[in-house]
Scaffold this active site. Structure first.
Site, PDB file in Angstrom:
ATOM      1  N   ARG A   1      25.464  27.655  54.899  1.00 17.49           N
ATOM      2  CA  ARG A   1      25.864  28.123  53.567  1.00 17.49           C
ATOM      3  C   ARG A   1      25.099  27.372  52.480  1.00 17.49           C
ATOM      4  O   ARG A   1      24.554  27.963  51.573  1.00 17.49           O
ATOM      5  CB  ARG A   1      27.364  27.900  53.386  1.00 17.49           C
ATOM      6  CG  ARG A   1      28.080  29.123  52.950  1.00 17.49           C
ATOM      7  CD  ARG A   1      29.571  28.952  52.954  1.00 17.49           C
ATOM      8  NE  ARG A   1      30.054  27.807  53.697  1.00 17.49           N
ATOM      9  CZ  ARG A   1      31.221  27.778  54.309  1.00 17.49           C
ATOM     10  NH1 ARG A   1      31.998  28.832  54.299  1.00 17.49           N
ATOM     11  NH2 ARG A   1      31.627  26.702  54.945  1.00 17.49           N
TER      12      ARG A   1
ATOM     13  N   ASP B   1      44.526  31.319  70.154  1.00 16.62           N
ATOM     14  CA  ASP B   1      43.246  30.724  70.563  1.00 16.62           C
ATOM     15  C   ASP B   1      43.108  30.800  72.087  1.00 16.62           C
ATOM     16  O   ASP B   1      42.075  31.219  72.619  1.00 16.62           O
ATOM     17  CB  ASP B   1      43.203  29.261  70.087  1.00 16.62           C
ATOM     18  CG  ASP B   1      41.993  28.509  70.602  1.00 16.62           C
ATOM     19  OD1 ASP B   1      40.886  28.746  70.084  1.00 16.62           O
ATOM     20  OD2 ASP B   1      42.157  27.693  71.532  1.00 16.62           O
TER      21      ASP B   1
ATOM     22  N   GLU C   1      28.609  30.207  76.970  1.00 17.59           N
ATOM     23  CA  GLU C   1      29.312  29.192  77.763  1.00 17.59           C
ATOM     24  C   GLU C   1      30.269  28.353  76.914  1.00 17.59           C
ATOM     25  O   GLU C   1      31.391  28.046  77.329  1.00 17.59           O
ATOM     26  CB  GLU C   1      28.284  28.264  78.433  1.00 17.59           C
ATOM     27  CG  GLU C   1      28.877  27.187  79.299  1.00 17.59           C
ATOM     28  CD  GLU C   1      29.650  27.748  80.485  1.00 17.59           C
ATOM     29  OE1 GLU C   1      29.024  28.294  81.390  1.00 17.59           O
ATOM     30  OE2 GLU C   1      30.901  27.645  80.494  1.00 17.59           O
TER      31      GLU C   1
ATOM     32  N   THR D   1      29.871  21.165  62.669  1.00 18.23           N
ATOM     33  CA  THR D   1      30.196  20.231  63.766  1.00 18.23           C
ATOM     34  C   THR D   1      29.323  20.492  64.987  1.00 18.23           C
ATOM     35  O   THR D   1      28.756  19.558  65.563  1.00 18.23           O
ATOM     36  CB  THR D   1      31.680  20.415  64.155  1.00 18.23           C
ATOM     37  OG1 THR D   1      32.460  20.297  62.973  1.00 18.23           O
ATOM     38  CG2 THR D   1      32.136  19.396  65.168  1.00 18.23           C
TER      39      THR D   1
ATOM     40  N   GLY E   1      43.430  15.144  63.055  1.00 20.58           N
ATOM     41  CA  GLY E   1      42.359  16.153  63.036  1.00 20.58           C
ATOM     42  C   GLY E   1      42.325  17.019  64.286  1.00 20.58           C
ATOM     43  O   GLY E   1      41.373  17.766  64.494  1.00 20.58           O
TER      44      GLY E   1
ATOM     45  N   LYS F   1      40.333  33.050  74.610  1.00 23.04           N
ATOM     46  CA  LYS F   1      39.556  32.453  75.707  1.00 23.04           C
ATOM     47  C   LYS F   1      39.930  33.093  77.041  1.00 23.04           C
ATOM     48  O   LYS F   1      39.067  33.355  77.878  1.00 23.04           O
ATOM     49  CB  LYS F   1      39.779  30.935  75.740  1.00 23.04           C
ATOM     50  CG  LYS F   1      39.229  30.238  74.505  1.00 23.04           C
ATOM     51  CD  LYS F   1      39.719  28.812  74.424  1.00 23.04           C
ATOM     52  CE  LYS F   1      39.219  28.111  73.185  1.00 23.04           C
ATOM     53  NZ  LYS F   1      39.912  26.826  72.931  1.00 23.04           N
TER      54      LYS F   1
ATOM     55  N   GLU G   1      44.761  22.212  62.845  1.00 19.48           N
ATOM     56  CA  GLU G   1      44.389  22.695  61.516  1.00 19.48           C
ATOM     57  C   GLU G   1      45.592  22.579  60.577  1.00 19.48           C
ATOM     58  O   GLU G   1      46.733  22.476  61.024  1.00 19.48           O
ATOM     59  CB  GLU G   1      44.014  24.186  61.602  1.00 19.48           C
ATOM     60  CG  GLU G   1      42.922  24.520  62.585  1.00 19.48           C
ATOM     61  CD  GLU G   1      41.545  24.175  62.061  1.00 19.48           C
ATOM     62  OE1 GLU G   1      41.385  24.113  60.830  1.00 19.48           O
ATOM     63  OE2 GLU G   1      40.636  23.960  62.881  1.00 19.48           O
TER      64      GLU G   1
ATOM     65  N   VAL H   1      34.359  29.058  75.719  1.00 20.71           N
ATOM     66  CA  VAL H   1      35.584  28.726  76.466  1.00 20.71           C
ATOM     67  C   VAL H   1      35.430  27.334  77.072  1.00 20.71           C
ATOM     68  O   VAL H   1      34.510  27.097  77.862  1.00 20.71           O
ATOM     69  CB  VAL H   1      35.850  29.739  77.603  1.00 20.71           C
ATOM     70  CG1 VAL H   1      37.191  29.444  78.277  1.00 20.71           C
ATOM     71  CG2 VAL H   1      35.819  31.162  77.095  1.00 20.71           C
TER      72      VAL H   1
HETATM   73  N1  LIG Z   1      34.025  22.485  66.768  1.00 24.68           N
HETATM   74  C1  LIG Z   1      34.314  22.625  68.056  1.00 24.68           C
HETATM   75  O1  LIG Z   1      34.788  21.700  68.722  1.00 24.68           O
HETATM   76  C2  LIG Z   1      34.024  23.934  68.755  1.00 24.68           C
HETATM   77  C3  LIG Z   1      34.255  24.049  70.150  1.00 24.68           C
HETATM   78  C4  LIG Z   1      33.956  25.234  70.796  1.00 24.68           C
HETATM   79  C5  LIG Z   1      33.481  26.307  70.055  1.00 24.68           C
HETATM   80  N2  LIG Z   1      33.295  26.174  68.704  1.00 24.68           N
HETATM   81  C6  LIG Z   1      32.791  27.334  67.966  1.00 24.68           C
HETATM   82  O2  LIG Z   1      31.534  26.995  67.390  1.00 24.68           O
HETATM   83  C7  LIG Z   1      31.365  27.707  66.176  1.00 24.68           C
HETATM   84  C8  LIG Z   1      31.031  26.709  65.065  1.00 24.68           C
HETATM   85  O3  LIG Z   1      32.111  25.817  64.932  1.00 24.68           O
HETATM   86  P1  LIG Z   1      31.989  24.492  64.051  1.00 24.68           P
HETATM   87  O4  LIG Z   1      33.177  23.659  64.400  1.00 24.68           O
HETATM   88  O5  LIG Z   1      30.647  23.885  64.160  1.00 24.68           O
HETATM   89  O6  LIG Z   1      32.189  25.086  62.571  1.00 24.68           O
HETATM   90  P2  LIG Z   1      31.896  24.369  61.184  1.00 24.68           P
HETATM   91  O7  LIG Z   1      31.828  22.898  61.347  1.00 24.68           O
HETATM   92  O8  LIG Z   1      32.863  24.931  60.216  1.00 24.68           O
HETATM   93  O9  LIG Z   1      30.437  24.883  60.815  1.00 24.68           O
HETATM   94  C9  LIG Z   1      30.174  26.185  60.417  1.00 24.68           C
HETATM   95  C10 LIG Z   1      28.746  26.274  59.902  1.00 24.68           C
HETATM   96  O10 LIG Z   1      28.488  27.631  59.530  1.00 24.68           O
HETATM   97  C11 LIG Z   1      27.940  27.651  58.236  1.00 24.68           C
HETATM   98  N3  LIG Z   1      28.340  28.883  57.567  1.00 24.68           N
HETATM   99  C12 LIG Z   1      29.584  29.299  57.251  1.00 24.68           C
HETATM  100  N4  LIG Z   1      29.550  30.470  56.621  1.00 24.68           N
HETATM  101  C13 LIG Z   1      28.242  30.801  56.518  1.00 24.68           C
HETATM  102  C14 LIG Z   1      27.546  31.881  55.941  1.00 24.68           C
HETATM  103  N5  LIG Z   1      28.192  32.886  55.335  1.00 24.68           N
HETATM  104  N6  LIG Z   1      26.205  31.898  56.033  1.00 24.68           N
HETATM  105  C15 LIG Z   1      25.547  30.887  56.629  1.00 24.68           C
HETATM  106  N7  LIG Z   1      26.139  29.840  57.186  1.00 24.68           N
HETATM  107  C16 LIG Z   1      27.480  29.788  57.128  1.00 24.68           C
HETATM  108  C17 LIG Z   1      28.478  26.428  57.516  1.00 24.68           C
HETATM  109  O11 LIG Z   1      27.610  26.097  56.471  1.00 24.68           O
HETATM  110  P3  LIG Z   1      27.835  24.784  55.526  1.00 24.68           P
HETATM  111  O12 LIG Z   1      27.681  23.602  56.449  1.00 24.68           O
HETATM  112  O13 LIG Z   1      26.748  24.866  54.525  1.00 24.68           O
HETATM  113  O14 LIG Z   1      29.196  24.935  54.975  1.00 24.68           O
HETATM  114  C18 LIG Z   1      28.485  25.403  58.658  1.00 24.68           C
HETATM  115  O15 LIG Z   1      27.240  24.786  58.759  1.00 24.68           O
HETATM  116  C19 LIG Z   1      32.664  28.501  65.963  1.00 24.68           C
HETATM  117  O16 LIG Z   1      32.514  29.800  66.460  1.00 24.68           O
HETATM  118  C20 LIG Z   1      33.667  27.751  66.809  1.00 24.68           C
HETATM  119  O17 LIG Z   1      34.735  28.553  67.260  1.00 24.68           O
HETATM  120  C21 LIG Z   1      33.554  25.024  68.043  1.00 24.68           C
END
Ligand SMILES: NC(=O)c1ccc[n+]([C@@H]2O[C@H](COP(=O)([O-])OP(=O)(O)OC[C@H]3O[C@@H](n4cnc5c(N)ncnc54)[C@H](OP(=O)(O)O)[C@@H]3O)[C@@H](O)[C@H]2O)c1
Length: 439
Positions: free
Chosen positions: A46, A203, A131, A14, A189, A207, A192, A134
């Site tokens: 991945r 969570d 940044e 994402t 959505g 933060k 979780e 949080v």
């Molecule tokens: N989403 C939000 O709104 C949001 C807001 C603030 C902070 N964050 C933080 O941002 C970070 C990413 O969140 P996200 O929502 O983008 O997560 P996500 O959609 O689940 O994406 C995770 C990514 O990491 C990859 N990945 C997972 N395990 C891996 C491994 N062992 N080796 C290599 N790549 C791997 C996945 O690969 P695949 O695509 O191939 O599965 C995917 O591309 C997290 O720390 C989250 O807490 C997210």
């Protein structure tokens, strides 16, 4: 010509995918603002085969996050995988130990290993920017670390979890139960399949631990945060709060007390007139009380790919410009350890909802027990559930809700009084207690 900053991105989900898009879309503006280009040179995730709607031509695919962190082609590692352990942790540590700079949005990792990683960054002079960890697009980390560096912060508090605020907003506006709103949040959505991390306050606690470190120089530690979730809140509480001029929010609060820094997460009644009370739905907000200045409130999207990418790319831009601030705004050796605050010594106002037995002597017994603990009552609402005032119904034996708002007192005094009231057998069930935070 200054050489471009070469960026390696681990994680293309994402947030990661939006970061790639944003850097591509804004490349000219980034180059102008940084005085050099910002170029994504390598990525990893991945699966190499997944369709992501990204144009990755000309960008190398690293076999795993660790090899990306070690790559000599990369100046700055951007970790967007998530999780408290490997591969995120070892990739970040490896990059920092080799003198690279790191950007991450990973609040769980910073809350757990922030001190260790900051030490690694400091040792080799790299930046560790987080940044987005949080409040996503809300620039709260920089505000505390840089913009308010000269201000003595007294309290920082906020709505740091959109899922909980969405649930509480729907409960308040539509009179729905917690379970109904949670189900809707999952369908849309916002929550979780296993919502406990959000709704139990963990969570928010992660933060808050980060914000407390930036504001007060504490060693970031989730274990120092008292956490309580929102599942016990009922529509009756929200209705009563509204009647008394309050709203209920899940707040993370870090406050300087005479003895320490109190860090706590719990459902909180806030005056309806406060800025934080106006924040509805999935929106996040943080208020900072600094010495000598009126409160500052920052409001905005606390999640979402685009919002989070905006903060991640701004962090990358700082690195491109050569701006390198200590991760927590002070050398690691100047950060101090804090313990979890003993909530029984928490001082504040309380909302108490009791189901009083409709029998002679009930009101007197409750008043006596509160007085014994030196608790003064600011207001009291005693209503029949259908809105008929108690005074007009006599002889009914079903319990009647009584809502009390106390003046500032200690938490152990409240619970001692309530235990005594329960022993007196003048109430049914467990009393509901919600802390009040004044602005
Ligand atoms: N989403 C939000 O709104 C949001 C807001 C603030 C902070 N964050 C933080 O941002 C970070 C990413 O969140 P996200 O929502 O983008 O997560 P996500 O959609 O689940 O994406 C995770 C990514 O990491 C990859 N990945 C997972 N395990 C891996 C491994 N062992 N080796 C290599 N790549 C791997 C996945 O690969 P695949 O695509 O191939 O599965 C995917 O591309 C997290 O720390 C989250 O807490 C997210």
């Amino acid at each position: 010509m200054v050489a471009p900053l070469k960026v390696g991105i681990a994680g293309l989900g994402t947030v990661g995918a939006e970061v790639v898009r944003l850097i591509e879309r804004q490349s000219s503006a980034l180059a102008v603002r940084c005085g050099r280009a910002v170029r994504v040179v390598a990525v990893t995730a991945r699966s190499n085969a997944k369709k992501r709607g990204l144009d990755l031509r000309g960008i190398a695919w690293a076999s795993d996050p660790l090899s990306l962190a070690k790559s000599h082609e990369v100046d700055c590692l951007v970790e967007l995988i998530g999780g408290v352990g490997d591969p995120a942790l070892s990739a970040i540590e490896t990059a920092l130990k080799s003198g690279k700079s790191v950007v991450t949005a990973n609040k769980a990792l910073i809350a757990r290993h922030g001190v260790r990683l900051a030490k690694a960054a400091e040792a080799r002079g790299g930046a560790l920017n987080f940044e987005a960890a949080v409040g996503a697009a809300i620039p709260i980390v920089k505000t505390l670390r840089e913009a308010l560096a000269a201000t003595s912060v007294q309290r920082v508090y906020g709505i740091l979890n959109g899922t909980c605020n969405y649930i509480l907003t729907r409960m308040e506006q539509e009179g729905l139960s917690f379970a109904e709103c949670l189900k809707d949040a999952q369908r849309l959505g916002y929550a979780e399949a296993d919502p406990s991390f959000d709704i139990d306050g963990h969570d928010t606690a992660q933060k808050l631990a980060i914000l407390a470190s930036l504001a007060f120089g504490t060693k970031v530690a989730q274990s120092a945060v008292y956490a309580e979730g929102i599942s016990s809140i009922t529509p009756e509480d929200l209705r009563a709060a509204a009647e008394l001029g309050y709203r209920v929010k899940l707040l993370g609060v870090a406050v300087r007390t005479p003895k320490s820094i109190e860090q706590r997460v719990h459902p909180t009644m806030v005056p309806k007139s406060s800025s934080i009370a106006q924040v509805m739905g999935v929106t996040n907000a943080v208020t900072i009380d600094g010495e000598g200045i009126p409160p500052i409130t920052l409001v905005g999207p606390g999640a979402g790919g685009a919002a989070t990418a905006s903060a991640v790319v701004a962090d990358i831009m700082d690195i491109a410009r050569g701006v390198c601030t200590l991760p927590f705004g002070r050398p690691v050796e100047r950060l101090h350890t804090t313990e979890k605050a003993p909530m029984e010594r928490h001082e504040g106002g309380y909302y108490i909802r009791l189901l009083a037995r409709d029998q002679p002597g009930t009101a007197a017994a409750i008043a006596t027990r509160l007085a014994e603990q030196k608790i003064s009552i600011e207001s009291i609402v005693q209503r029949h559930p259908n809105g008929v005032d108690l005074a007009h119904i006599s002889g009914k034996s079903s319990p009647v809700p009584v809502i009390l708002i106390t003046y500032a007192t200690y938490e152990d005094a409240v619970y001692r009084a309530l235990k005594a009231v329960q022993r007196d057998k003048v109430i049914s069930g467990r009393p509901q207690v919600i802390r009040i935070e004044k602005n």
